[in-house]
Motif scaffolding. Structure first.
Motif, PDB file in Angstrom:
ATOM      1  N   ALA A 204      27.785 -17.858 -27.717  1.00 31.83           N
ATOM      2  CA  ALA A 204      26.787 -17.095 -26.961  1.00 31.83           C
ATOM      3  C   ALA A 204      25.380 -17.474 -27.405  1.00 31.83           C
TER       4      ALA A 204
ATOM      5  N   GLU B 269      28.866 -20.008 -21.665  1.00 32.76           N
ATOM      6  CA  GLU B 269      28.904 -18.551 -21.573  1.00 32.76           C
ATOM      7  C   GLU B 269      30.330 -18.064 -21.340  1.00 32.76           C
TER       8      GLU B 269
ATOM      9  N   ARG C 143      29.994  -5.662 -26.715  1.00 32.22           N
ATOM     10  CA  ARG C 143      29.364  -6.987 -26.818  1.00 32.22           C
ATOM     11  C   ARG C 143      29.317  -7.682 -25.464  1.00 32.22           C
TER      12      ARG C 143
ATOM     13  N   ARG D  15      25.793  -8.485 -23.494  1.00 35.38           N
ATOM     14  CA  ARG D  15      25.366  -9.848 -23.156  1.00 35.38           C
ATOM     15  C   ARG D  15      25.097  -9.970 -21.659  1.00 35.38           C
TER      16      ARG D  15
END
Length: 273
Positions: free
Chosen positions: A37, A102, A171, A175
C-alpha cells in the motif's frame, strides 16, 4: 496481445507470485499488505517515476534494478522483490501498475485475515458498512468530501469502526476512503467485497510430483481438482523423484496419492499423456 491484455496478464502473474509468497508461513501477509500500500501511494505521488518503471522502451532488468535501489531498505525484501518482478512485465498504461499494486495490497490484507480465521467476519463487515453508507447520506458526504483531509476522514472512520470491526476491515476501508484513486466509495467497497469472496473460495493444493509438470499438465490437474472440490484451486508444486505413484496431492488435511488418481477423475491419465 492487446494493450489492455498486457496489463491484465502482468497483474495476473503478480497475483500468482503474491499467492506463492503468502502461502508460506514465513511471510507476514499483513506486513506485506502495508508495504505494498505504501508503494502504491508512492507511485501515485511520483507519476514520472511510475512512467519510467513502465516504459516499454526500457529493459525490464534495468527497471527491476531501479525499483530495488529505490525500495531497498524502505520495505521488506518480499515486497521489493514483488514490485521488481512487476516492473519487468509490460504494462499498457503506467497507472495500471499502481492499480495492480493496490489490489495486491488488499489481497494480502484479506489473506492475513483468512490465515487467522477472520475472513468471513471481514467480508460481512464490508457488506454491512456498504449498507450503512448507502443509507446515510450525511455519512457518505463526509467520507467523500474532497475538501476534507485524509487525516480527518481517518479519524471519522476510527470513531465508527475502531473496536467494532476487525482491524483488517478498518485498514481496507480507511485506505479506500483516504485514497479513493478516482473511484466512488460504492464501487470501491464492491471491489473489496469481490476480492474477499474470491479469497474465501480459494483452496490450495500442495502437489508433489516425481517429475516436473508441464503448463498443460498443471492446467489439467488444477481443473480436475477444482471440479472435485468445487473451488478454484491454487497449485503449489514441488518435485520429488521418490514420491510414490508419481504424484501426491494434499488439500488441507486430505492426501491423494497417485494410486488414488481415480478420485481426481482422469487427472492421472492426462498427466501421463
Amino acid at each position: 496481445m492487446t494493450a489492455h491484455g498486457a496489463s491484465r496478464e502482468a497483474a495476473a502473474a503478480a497475483r500468482e507470485r503474491l499467492d506463492a509468497l503468502t502461502d508460506s508461513t514465513s511471510v507476514n501477509a499483513g506486513t506485506l499488505a502495508g508495504e505494498l500500500a505504501a508503494v502504491t501511494a508512492l507511485f501515485d505521488r511520483e507519476v514520472s517515476l511510475r512512467r519510467v518503471l513502465t516504459d516499454p522502451a526500457q529493459a525490464g532488468e534495468a527497471k527491476a534494478e531501479l525499483a530495488q535501489r529505490l525500495l531497498g531498505g524502505q520495505v521488506g525484501g518480499e515486497a521489493a522483490d514483488l514490485v521488481s518482478g512487476m516492473v519487468r512485465s509490460r504494462w499498457s498504461q503506467s497507472r495500471d501498475l499502481a492499480d495492480a499494486l493496490e489490489e495486491l495490497a488488499n489481497i494480502a490484507d484479506l489473506t492475513a485475515a483468512q490465515q487467522t480465521g477472520a475472513l468471513d467476519d471481514v467480508e460481512d463487515e464490508l457488506f454491512r458498512f456498504g449498507r450503512i453508507v448507502s443509507s446515510n447520506t450525511g455519512l457518505r458526504a463526509a467520507l467523500t468530501d474532497r475538501a476534507a483531509t485524509a487525516s480527518a476522514k481517518g479519524e471519522l472512520l476510527r470513531s465508527l469502526l475502531g473496536g467494532r470491526a476487525h482491524a483488517t476491515t478498518e485498514r481496507l476501508v480507511t485506505r479506500l476512503v483516504t485514497a479513493p484513486r478516482g473511484r466512488s466509495l460504492e464501487s470501491g467497497l464492491e471491489s473489496l467485497s469481490k476480492l474477499a469472496a474470491e479469497r474465501r473460495d480459494r483452496l490450495v493444493a500442495v502437489v508433489t510430483s516425481a517429475v516436473p509438470l508441464s503448463d498443460t499438465q498443471k492446467q489439467r490437474l488444477g481443473a480436475a481438482l477444482a471440479k472435485l472440490y468445487g473451488h478454484t484451486m491454487h497449485l503449489n508444486i514441488d518435485v520429488d523423484p521418490e514420491v510414490l505413484g508419481g504424484i501426491r496431492v494434499q488439500v488441507g488435511d486430505e492426501v491423494i496419492n497417485g494410486s488414488l488418481a481415480d478420485r481426481i477423475e482422469d487427472a492421472g491419465r492426462r498427466l501421463a499423456g
